[in-house]
Design a protein around this motif. Sequence first.
Motif, PDB file in Angstrom:
ATOM      1  N   THR A   4     -34.518  13.783 -44.473  1.00 36.68           N
ATOM      2  CA  THR A   4     -33.164  14.332 -44.417  1.00 36.68           C
ATOM      3  C   THR A   4     -32.303  13.555 -45.402  1.00 36.68           C
ATOM      4  OG1 THR A   4     -32.429  12.769 -42.717  1.00 36.68           O
ATOM      5  CG2 THR A   4     -33.410  14.832 -41.940  1.00 36.68           C
ATOM      6  N   ILE A   5     -31.127  14.086 -45.726  1.00 36.49           N
ATOM      7  CA  ILE A   5     -30.152  13.265 -46.435  1.00 36.49           C
ATOM      8  C   ILE A   5     -29.921  12.033 -45.565  1.00 36.49           C
ATOM      9  CG2 ILE A   5     -27.769  13.143 -47.260  1.00 36.49           C
ATOM     10  CD1 ILE A   5     -27.856  16.166 -47.658  1.00 36.49           C
ATOM     11  N   PRO A   6     -29.877  10.828 -46.134  1.00 36.77           N
ATOM     12  CA  PRO A   6     -29.730   9.620 -45.308  1.00 36.77           C
ATOM     13  C   PRO A   6     -28.554   9.701 -44.339  1.00 36.77           C
ATOM     14  CG  PRO A   6     -30.250   9.009 -47.551  1.00 36.77           C
ATOM     15  CD  PRO A   6     -30.023  10.495 -47.567  1.00 36.77           C
ATOM     16  N   HIS A   7     -28.799   9.244 -43.117  1.00 40.79           N
ATOM     17  CA  HIS A   7     -27.755   9.166 -42.102  1.00 40.79           C
ATOM     18  C   HIS A   7     -27.235   7.731 -42.038  1.00 40.79           C
ATOM     19  CE1 HIS A   7     -28.322  13.062 -39.738  1.00 40.79           C
ATOM     20  NE2 HIS A   7     -29.171  13.149 -40.753  1.00 40.79           N
ATOM     21  N   CYS A   8     -26.195   7.533 -41.219  1.00 35.16           N
ATOM     22  CA  CYS A   8     -25.635   6.199 -41.033  1.00 35.16           C
ATOM     23  C   CYS A   8     -25.050   6.123 -39.621  1.00 35.16           C
ATOM     24  CB  CYS A   8     -24.558   5.946 -42.077  1.00 35.16           C
ATOM     25  SG  CYS A   8     -23.850   4.290 -42.024  1.00 35.16           S
ATOM     26  N   THR A   9     -25.235   5.006 -38.967  1.00 36.48           N
ATOM     27  CA  THR A   9     -24.708   4.872 -37.610  1.00 36.48           C
ATOM     28  C   THR A   9     -23.193   4.738 -37.632  1.00 36.48           C
ATOM     29  OG1 THR A   9     -25.202   2.502 -37.763  1.00 36.48           O
ATOM     30  CG2 THR A   9     -26.774   3.876 -36.588  1.00 36.48           C
ATOM     31  N   THR A  10     -22.548   5.421 -36.706  1.00 31.96           N
ATOM     32  CA  THR A  10     -21.086   5.397 -36.615  1.00 31.96           C
ATOM     33  C   THR A  10     -20.598   4.355 -35.615  1.00 31.96           C
ATOM     34  OG1 THR A  10     -21.162   7.141 -34.925  1.00 31.96           O
ATOM     35  CG2 THR A  10     -20.919   7.842 -37.219  1.00 31.96           C
ATOM     36  N   ALA A  11     -21.523   3.757 -34.867  1.00 33.30           N
ATOM     37  CA  ALA A  11     -21.181   2.739 -33.870  1.00 33.30           C
ATOM     38  C   ALA A  11     -22.426   1.913 -33.576  1.00 33.30           C
ATOM     39  CB  ALA A  11     -20.665   3.402 -32.589  1.00 33.30           C
ATOM     40  N   ASP A  12     -22.245   0.737 -32.983  1.00 33.95           N
ATOM     41  CA  ASP A  12     -23.390  -0.033 -32.509  1.00 33.95           C
ATOM     42  C   ASP A  12     -24.138   0.808 -31.482  1.00 33.95           C
ATOM     43  OD1 ASP A  12     -22.477  -2.100 -34.047  1.00 33.95           O
ATOM     44  OD2 ASP A  12     -21.762  -3.334 -32.376  1.00 33.95           O
ATOM     45  N   THR A  13     -25.456   0.843 -31.588  1.00 31.93           N
ATOM     46  CA  THR A  13     -26.238   1.668 -30.666  1.00 31.93           C
ATOM     47  C   THR A  13     -27.616   1.047 -30.467  1.00 31.93           C
ATOM     48  OG1 THR A  13     -26.964   3.937 -30.213  1.00 31.93           O
ATOM     49  CG2 THR A  13     -27.173   3.156 -32.486  1.00 31.93           C
ATOM     50  N   THR A  14     -28.436   1.665 -29.656  1.00 33.37           N
ATOM     51  CA  THR A  14     -29.811   1.211 -29.453  1.00 33.37           C
ATOM     52  C   THR A  14     -30.759   2.381 -29.695  1.00 33.37           C
ATOM     53  OG1 THR A  14     -29.720   1.703 -27.073  1.00 33.37           O
ATOM     54  CG2 THR A  14     -29.181  -0.550 -27.762  1.00 33.37           C
ATOM     55  N   LEU A  15     -31.962   2.053 -30.131  1.00 34.25           N
ATOM     56  CA  LEU A  15     -32.993   3.070 -30.355  1.00 34.25           C
ATOM     57  C   LEU A  15     -34.348   2.457 -30.065  1.00 34.25           C
ATOM     58  CD1 LEU A  15     -33.677   5.957 -31.370  1.00 34.25           C
ATOM     59  CD2 LEU A  15     -33.896   4.979 -33.665  1.00 34.25           C
ATOM     60  N   ASN A  16     -35.054   3.055 -29.140  1.00 35.50           N
ATOM     61  CA  ASN A  16     -36.391   2.581 -28.754  1.00 35.50           C
ATOM     62  C   ASN A  16     -36.357   1.115 -28.319  1.00 35.50           C
ATOM     63  OD1 ASN A  16     -39.094   3.302 -28.358  1.00 35.50           O
ATOM     64  ND2 ASN A  16     -39.728   2.417 -30.312  1.00 35.50           N
ATOM     65  N   GLY A  17     -35.242   0.709 -27.706  1.00 35.60           N
ATOM     66  CA  GLY A  17     -35.110  -0.660 -27.225  1.00 35.60           C
ATOM     67  C   GLY A  17     -34.583  -1.641 -28.248  1.00 35.60           C
ATOM     68  N   TYR A  18     -34.330  -1.196 -29.462  1.00 33.71           N
ATOM     69  CA  TYR A  18     -33.845  -2.071 -30.525  1.00 33.71           C
ATOM     70  C   TYR A  18     -32.349  -1.888 -30.715  1.00 33.71           C
ATOM     71  CZ  TYR A  18     -38.824  -2.263 -31.662  1.00 33.71           C
ATOM     72  OH  TYR A  18     -40.176  -2.412 -31.609  1.00 33.71           O
ATOM     73  N   PHE A  19     -31.675  -2.983 -31.064  1.00 37.59           N
ATOM     74  CA  PHE A  19     -30.244  -2.932 -31.346  1.00 37.59           C
ATOM     75  C   PHE A  19     -30.033  -2.489 -32.791  1.00 37.59           C
ATOM     76  CE2 PHE A  19     -26.485  -5.153 -33.111  1.00 37.59           C
ATOM     77  CZ  PHE A  19     -25.510  -4.466 -32.398  1.00 37.59           C
ATOM     78  N   ILE A  20     -29.216  -1.445 -32.982  1.00 38.39           N
ATOM     79  CA  ILE A  20     -28.915  -0.917 -34.321  1.00 38.39           C
ATOM     80  C   ILE A  20     -27.425  -1.072 -34.567  1.00 38.39           C
ATOM     81  CG2 ILE A  20     -29.191   1.010 -35.911  1.00 38.39           C
ATOM     82  CD1 ILE A  20     -31.813   0.091 -34.596  1.00 38.39           C
ATOM     83  N   PRO A  21     -27.014  -1.933 -35.518  1.00 36.95           N
ATOM     84  CA  PRO A  21     -25.583  -2.141 -35.762  1.00 36.95           C
ATOM     85  C   PRO A  21     -24.924  -0.915 -36.395  1.00 36.95           C
ATOM     86  CG  PRO A  21     -26.914  -3.919 -36.718  1.00 36.95           C
ATOM     87  CD  PRO A  21     -27.854  -2.808 -36.348  1.00 36.95           C
TER      88      PRO A  21
END
Length: 509
Positions: A382-399
Amino acid sequence: MILNLAVTPGEVTTSLIILVMVFVFVRALRSKGRKQLSPPGPWSFPIIGNLLQLGEHPYLTLMEMRKKYGDVFLLKLGMVPVLVVNGMEMVKQVLLKDGEHFAGRPNMYTFSFLAEGKSLSFSVNYGESWKLHKKIASKALRTLSNAEAKSSTCSCLLEEHVTEEVSELVTVFVELSSKNGGFDPRNAVTCAVANVVCALCFGKRYDHSDEEFLKIVKTNDDLLKASSAANPADFIPCLRYLPLQIINAPREFYRALNGFIALHVQDHLATYDKDHIRDITDALINVCHNKYAATKTDTLNDSEIISTVNDLFGAGFETVSTCLYWSFLYLIHYPEIQAKIQGEIDGNIGLKPPRFEDRKILPYTEAFISEVFRHASFLPFTIPHCTTADTTLNGYFIPRKTCTFINMYQVNHDETIWDNPSLFRPDRFLNENRELNKSLVEKVLIFGMGIRKCLGEDVARNEIFIFITAVLQQLKLKKCPRAKLDLTPTYGGSVSLRCPSGSQTPGLK
């Protein structure tokens, strides 16, 4: 008895140190249980990161990395940390369940000028303004897809434009085949698809030899090539200040294309008639002048309309033309599949010009198109995405502000979803009653999903269907003698064909 309560400076210092150590230790104990891990990933070099490890086919390299690091891992492209997401469940989590958290765009150099006019596709900012913009663009696109056609034989203006262009394309193929015996159809296909886009956006088609038309087709092609290849300035920010052609060419091509579109939009603004909607540009103006014009904040300004038309122009051009190139190559490479599609056409619609509604009665043809999307995966990410807030995915912290790549190619070749995914087999999309398995079709990722999903999916699928069925209804595609077929892809932002001369050469049926 007299007590001496005096405390020496050394004792005070020692006490403070002990208190600080106890405080830090207690804080560490409290946070230990709730500390979230960062995603795993390969070791990277300074400045260039993992760029040299990606190779000629990054989507395949990332599939190999998945075997070691799992569906979610982190690498560095240049100086930019990039989250890579594989696997249908994780992709759904990112694009659907947590779509709001991943709906942004990274602040890349290429996006900085593609988003100058608040582009829907490349806008870095995601919020209420973007949502309104998307709503207006969607409504305008639906207007053209469902509007009354000028001809009683077509169900909408889009269908009329596509039918007219594919008829012209078949005529061009016949002339080229009669004159040369064999030919490369890419230029003719590109012109036909570009004419559909021009008719949709500007209500105007061009002769294939028109100089203005050929110039804008070339400019769009140059822009796609320049912006689809990895721009080093996207990942090593200091490079954007260097006067290098590879870095600055996309901006130059974009400005040329934007200037062409701006002239047409300004002409439409001057000649707009609410009772005569000619094309998408008129439809955008109409929507803005009516329902959404109640307040100045609920509409699009002229530059935003230009940018939206630019988005639709580019998207309608690239996806359809690339799919048709691949489709013709597969049809030549697998003549038995071509024969089955022609048999289905003969048995269900005969010589009647195909229409959008015929998709329901040509399930094998539809299955073939879905298999082209899946097997070729010519848009691997996909066109690259970007996180809009601190979140978690599969147990990992994503800033917040983490650049995110969605590997659609991996999902389209995942052995847990597809039986023998390396095989090109349209029948996989048909059930035991030879009907189209729509739930399986929905698992093919080419237009993305969720908030940032491509607006033109239905338009593209309808257009591709008409082009393929109308061509195969009248012609048989075959390889020229001594020509070699090469299905090896080359990678940019999309996967293109590496085609030897004469490798895609239709002949008359």
